[in-house]
Scaffold this active site. Structure first.
Site, mmCIF file in Angstrom:
data_model
loop_
_atom_site.group_PDB
_atom_site.id
_atom_site.type_symbol
_atom_site.label_atom_id
_atom_site.label_comp_id
_atom_site.label_asym_id
_atom_site.label_seq_id
_atom_site.Cartn_x
_atom_site.Cartn_y
_atom_site.Cartn_z
ATOM 1 N N GLY A 92 98.018 103.174 33.542
ATOM 2 C CA GLY A 92 99.256 103.914 33.318
ATOM 3 C C GLY A 92 100.324 103.491 34.311
ATOM 4 N N GLU A 105 87.833 108.354 32.833
ATOM 5 C CA GLU A 105 87.039 108.847 33.976
ATOM 6 C C GLU A 105 85.542 108.868 33.655
ATOM 7 O OE1 GLU A 105 87.735 109.460 37.068
ATOM 8 O OE2 GLU A 105 89.906 109.314 36.979
#
Lengths: 675, 675
Positions: free
Chosen positions: B193, B437
């Site tokens: 990101g 994650e």
């Protein structure tokens, strides 16, 4: 056939050979892929017609979906309208008719990404509900696209409960007109496709009032926009309901009516009529209307819903043999992710489900056509069964496909989450199918109501339809499987599914009866049993799919190779269902814990068997690269190259962003001055 | 506190009183909502700070989400950058710090709809992996937004398997520089990101090579774009990876490096260092790095994932008491849909899940803080348990929340599918959390590996961590519940969950052992057991949530009213879990079919109990209308008015579409000339 020809524009633009890992999967196919494709298509002739249509669509740049993922909502709508107008010309040019097989293949090739689908519903509602004069008046206009129609039934406040719709149509004898009104905000028409920006006309459902008396819901044709300048007709407020989870190309709309008048002739009057003096007359049986609903459910499953699961499986399975991640054997290179048992567990039962549902819809089409012929001859006997079957299967199949596409998406990890995988598009599209054409919970409960009636019929010695025959058969009470191999016998698992469905139904019905007998009002008793009735309806629908799969395998007896692999899929489908719903089978001791361990063992064995043919089994679905429109799922497997190539086309990569000019540049320039 | 103040801009602009159906639900609350809110917030002080922050955010037009659903991808990105820059100023102005509670409340109020989240990861990775000199050099620049950083780890070809990453960093002794390269397409950095359009710098993970020898993965800071004109640095190819299922406001990017050089000082060197002569030195223990991963998993659950389920429940439950559809009692008006048992079954177990997971995360935060203190003191004992707990809970909670939000969306029917409900946004956002994650299957299998080790420890008489103590306790083998009321006893259901988890683990471990003993290679045996190991890890994680819920209820002993309703939620959560996984509990006869009927009866009874407090229970989550941003879920319940009002703001309703000009007008004009 040279499989290279089946690759699409994207495929060939990436160029090069097929990814070697994918090629290796195809080399070891245990069956002839082309032959299975023909079976899935219902004949080699269909396959050939389909491929011809696909080639025509592929060859026409107007139909390209290349930039679809980069288009704004408005651009998607505009492209869909353009395609719809262009397709009409193309079909005229090719001599294809709207009722011919080519039209449905066009729809498949375009992935449904086209406007005026509700315009077709507008037409079919006139054909079903209009008098011959009305059909003669309106259908030619609609056919030529001189007018674009929509079907305005659902309101802001009502979807499921049609009797609750609030739009009114009051007959005014003095003017011989109906006056249509939206009496309150919840009565505003909401959701109809093609309404928001395109439609000029609408079939509007409203409560008919004559001399103060309500006669219930009736359909009226009205013009909603000017043919001259597209402005709303007097008294009409119309617009687009805004963004949705998908269907960006469709202009779902709202419609509010304030004293909008239409002549008496505009009430669609095949089944009921208002005479000039205000006399209301019913005529004929409108039972046949159920058929329209049944047909559209079968139609949506075969043209929208099931193909989405087939596509998602194609994408996820091809990707799973190209993607290598982590080591299985520490001495080997990284493993194909499809070699992990957990990945197999995600995708291979879905592959079996895709086949199961595809065969189920083929059966429903046959059943529908048979029922249609009988009903046209005045024999309505099959209607309740047909209705219950299609309600249950619509709910069951859309649930399975929605859950399945999500699994496919997640099984592709981060890249599945990229729009370029096509999976987000497929998921958000198929999820809508759980809601439209009847909300699934409501539909399952309709099936449950049918089943409760059938059970009562069994008990009172009345005849029951074939699909519920198991309710009257003698149930041994115990599964007789002794080894894990026994669970590969269709008799064994079919009986287990029957037993489960019958037990759940009997329990729910017994609770219902007990409540009523103890003085609970019937509606309340029903409500208190709905969780369990829902389980029974699902178990019944599940059994029907298993049964049909078994019968399909039997019919393949002349194709030994194919029968063998399809039998494996059938076994996998059935055993995965038992494995995933163990409690239902264990509850009353029909199967034991030890037998469940056998089911688990056989189920896990089958994963490894199907694994070997997974790619040929999705190749057999024969989706062109254009219809998949997926960077992960193309025939040649050049996943990473395609992701990169497509990302470069993203408009944001072709310009400096305003965000930089407006917000970042000032930050960095102040930094430079201070560093 | 006047609840009216909590309504947002949209709410007040719709105006009028609270919808009477919704108001009636609040009047009969069995507990003090404000008190429960304080408990959920961890204290009334937190509630007050949170509301202050929310008021500040609400009062600032830059932070408005009013047009979010109508913005293009590019507009969303631009707004997110603007908000990030503005928030920094605002926080300075207010005297709020990045590590203070206000920052996390800002994030909640903005619904995470802000840029530079990975910039924060960039900073924390420097803090964790950099030397003191490196921290002094880089952190102030990043803090002031003089540079914007990203964290470039994942590649096109590798996400889960970090050791497989392919980017290289070769040390050149002659120039004292590292030369970074992307040796092949699959090595391209993909997904980070803030990389696609914003970042000027990156922490890049690459395989370190010195004199031809590979030393494994190491982090390097490099500049990727000019601070002068934002053009890519020499040798850098960088861009945006294109559209995703959500996160339109984030510029996830790709990064390709061709002989990009950085000085020796740019390798983050807290744990390993390259000396000028090419000597490689490891220093200290990098075990502490696990803590970073653990922290980010706990953080994502508490700030991203669980709140989404809470929001979805708020929206769906409020809507379900405003929406009336169909009749329950034929003599009454149409019923609120929450009065249907099937709707209760969809939403109320989810409401219980929302509470269960909220309390679970509160516990994990406590456990993490305790572990952190110990580890700082050099005591690493709790690390394996903490790691296994957070891995399992991350996977378990994200799975539950994703499935749950989908149920909420579908439970709202067609209106749930409208973007204006906020539910499509919440669903597509939470679904990503199953992948990032740590992919959930991979994480569950990490927990499974821990559990298998613990089981071995039990057998060899070694000590085991508290969360798995049940593996060594004596199991009665049979559930002793005699009536449906017995199943409302936490001891009874806690033991059932323990039994299930222990049995599944023992079975999977036994199979594993048998395979290895029969000569199967260890890696292959593991793979063949993963489906069952996964079940065991899920069952363990499920048990942990139930256990923590029970303990939370006990801690509420001073708040009788609240304890009572929370106990009901705990019971519902536990019994719904048994009801939905019956097979696991029936398999070895631990519970009987008759006992399952008791579970079902108690479970259905609880639905009716929780139904009465459903609205107060979601009100207690205390989401402002702005943070919900949902036409269906606002505090005042003016669902239809808001849908209509918001739809009118849709830009397509403010202009004549090009599609009309280009494609429809010609059709209609030719129609007019012929009619």
């Amino acid at each position: 056939m040279d499989q290279w020809n089946r690759r699409g524009n994207f495929g060939s633009s990436v160029g090069g050979d097929v990814n070697p890992d994918l090629r290796a999967e195809r080399r070891t196919a245990s069956f002839n892929v082309e032959k299975l494709t023909a079976i899935l298509d219902g004949g080699a002739d269909n396959t050939s017609t389909r491929r011809t249509v696909e080639a025509v669509i592929r060859g026409d740049p107007v139909f390209s979906r290349e930039n679809q993922y980069f288009q704004s909502q408005n651009e998607r709508y505009e492209a869909a309208v353009r395609k719809a107008v262009h397709l009409k010309e193309k079909m005229n040019q090719m001599g294809w008719t709207e009722n011919g097989p080519e039209h449905q293949y066009c729809y498949r090739a375009l992935a449904g990404d086209i406007a005026f689908n509700v315009h077709r519903v507008f037409k079919s509602s006139i054909l079903a509900l209009g008098t011959d004069e009305q059909i003669t008046e309106w259908i030619p206009l609609a056919d030529k696209h001189y007018i674009i129609g929509t079907y305005a039934q659902t309101e802001l406040g009502h979807g499921t409960f049609l009797r609750g719709l609030e739009t009114t149509a009051t007959f005014d004898i003095s003017t011989q007109e109906f006056i249509l009104n939206t009496p309150k905000i919840s009565a505003m028409k909401w959701w109809p496709g093609d309404l928001g920006r395109s439609a000029t006309h609408a079939v509007v459902f409203a409560q008919l009032y004559i001399k103060g008396k309500c006669y219930g819901l009736h359909p009226f044709i009205l013009q909603i926009r000017s043919l001259r300048d597209h402005s709303p007709a007097p008294g009409v407020t119309v617009g687009d309901i805004g963004p949705k989870m998908n269907f960006e190309h469709i202009d779902n709309g709202y419609l509010m009516l304030q004293n909008v008048t239409v002549p008496r002739e505009n009430m669609l009057s095949r089944f009921s009529q208002v005479l000039p003096d205000g006399t209301y007359m019913k005529q004929g049986s409108d039972k046949i209307n159920y058929l329209t609903m049944i047909m559209s459910r079968v139609g949506m499953l075969s043209s929208e819903v099931i193909p989405i699961l087939l596509q998602a499986c194609t994408i996820a399975i091809r990707y799973s043999v190209v993607r290598r991640q982590s080591k299985l054997n520490p001495r080997d290179p990284e493993a194909k992710i499809l070699d992990y048992q957990t990945q197999q567990q995600k995708l291979l039962p879905l592959l079996a489900t895709a086949y199961a549902l595809h065969f189920m819809v083929a059966y429903m089409n046959k059943f529908y056509n048979k029922g249609y012929t009988e009903i046209k001859q005045g024999n309505f006997d099959s209607l309740p069964e047909l209705h219950a079957l299609t309600s249950g299967q619509k709910a069951f199949a859309t649930d399975c496909c929605t859950a399945g596409v999500e699994v496919c998406l997640r099984a592709c990890g981060g890249h599945g989450y990229s729009a370029l995988s096509a999976l987000p598009f497929l998921y958000t599209k198929v999820m809508a199918s759980c809601i439209y054409e009847g909300e699934n919970t409501v539909l399952f409960l309709q099936t449950a109501r049918f089943l409760v009636k059938c059970l009562a019929a069994v008990r009172s010695g009345q005849p029951i339809p074939p699909s519920v025959a198991y309710l009257s058969s003698v149930d041994p009470g115990k599964c007789w499987a002794m080894t894990k191999m026994d669970f590969l016998k269709p008799d064994i698992y079919a009986e287990a599914y029957q037993h489960r469905a019958a037990r759940l139904l009997r329990n729910a019905a017994a609770k219902l009866q007990a409540l009523v007998q103890s003085g609970t009002a019937e509606y309340e008793a029903w409500n208190k049993c709905t969780v369990q009735l829902l389980q029974a309806a699902k178990a019944h629908s599940h059994y029907i799919v298993v049964k049909n799969f078994i019968e399909t395998v039997e019919e393949l007896r002349n194709e030994a190779e194919i029968q063998k692999i399809v039998k494996h899929l059938c076994d996998l489908y059935a055993l995965h269902g038992i494995f995933s719903n163990m409690g239902d089978f264990l509850h009353d001791g029909y199967t034991s814990g030890d037998q469940m361990d056998m089911v688990t063992a056989s189920y896990l064995d089958l994963l490894a068997v199907i694994r070997n043919d997974a790619v040929p089994l999705v190749d057999a679905f024969d989706f062109s690269d254009e219809s998949l429109n997926s960077a992960l799922g193309s025939y040649d497997g050049h996943v990473y190259q395609r992701l990169y190539k497509w990302a470069q086309k993203f408009p944001a990569n072709q310009q400096v962003s305003q965000a930089y000019e407006n917000y970042l540049k000032p930050l960095f320039q102040s930094a430079l001055s201070k560093l």
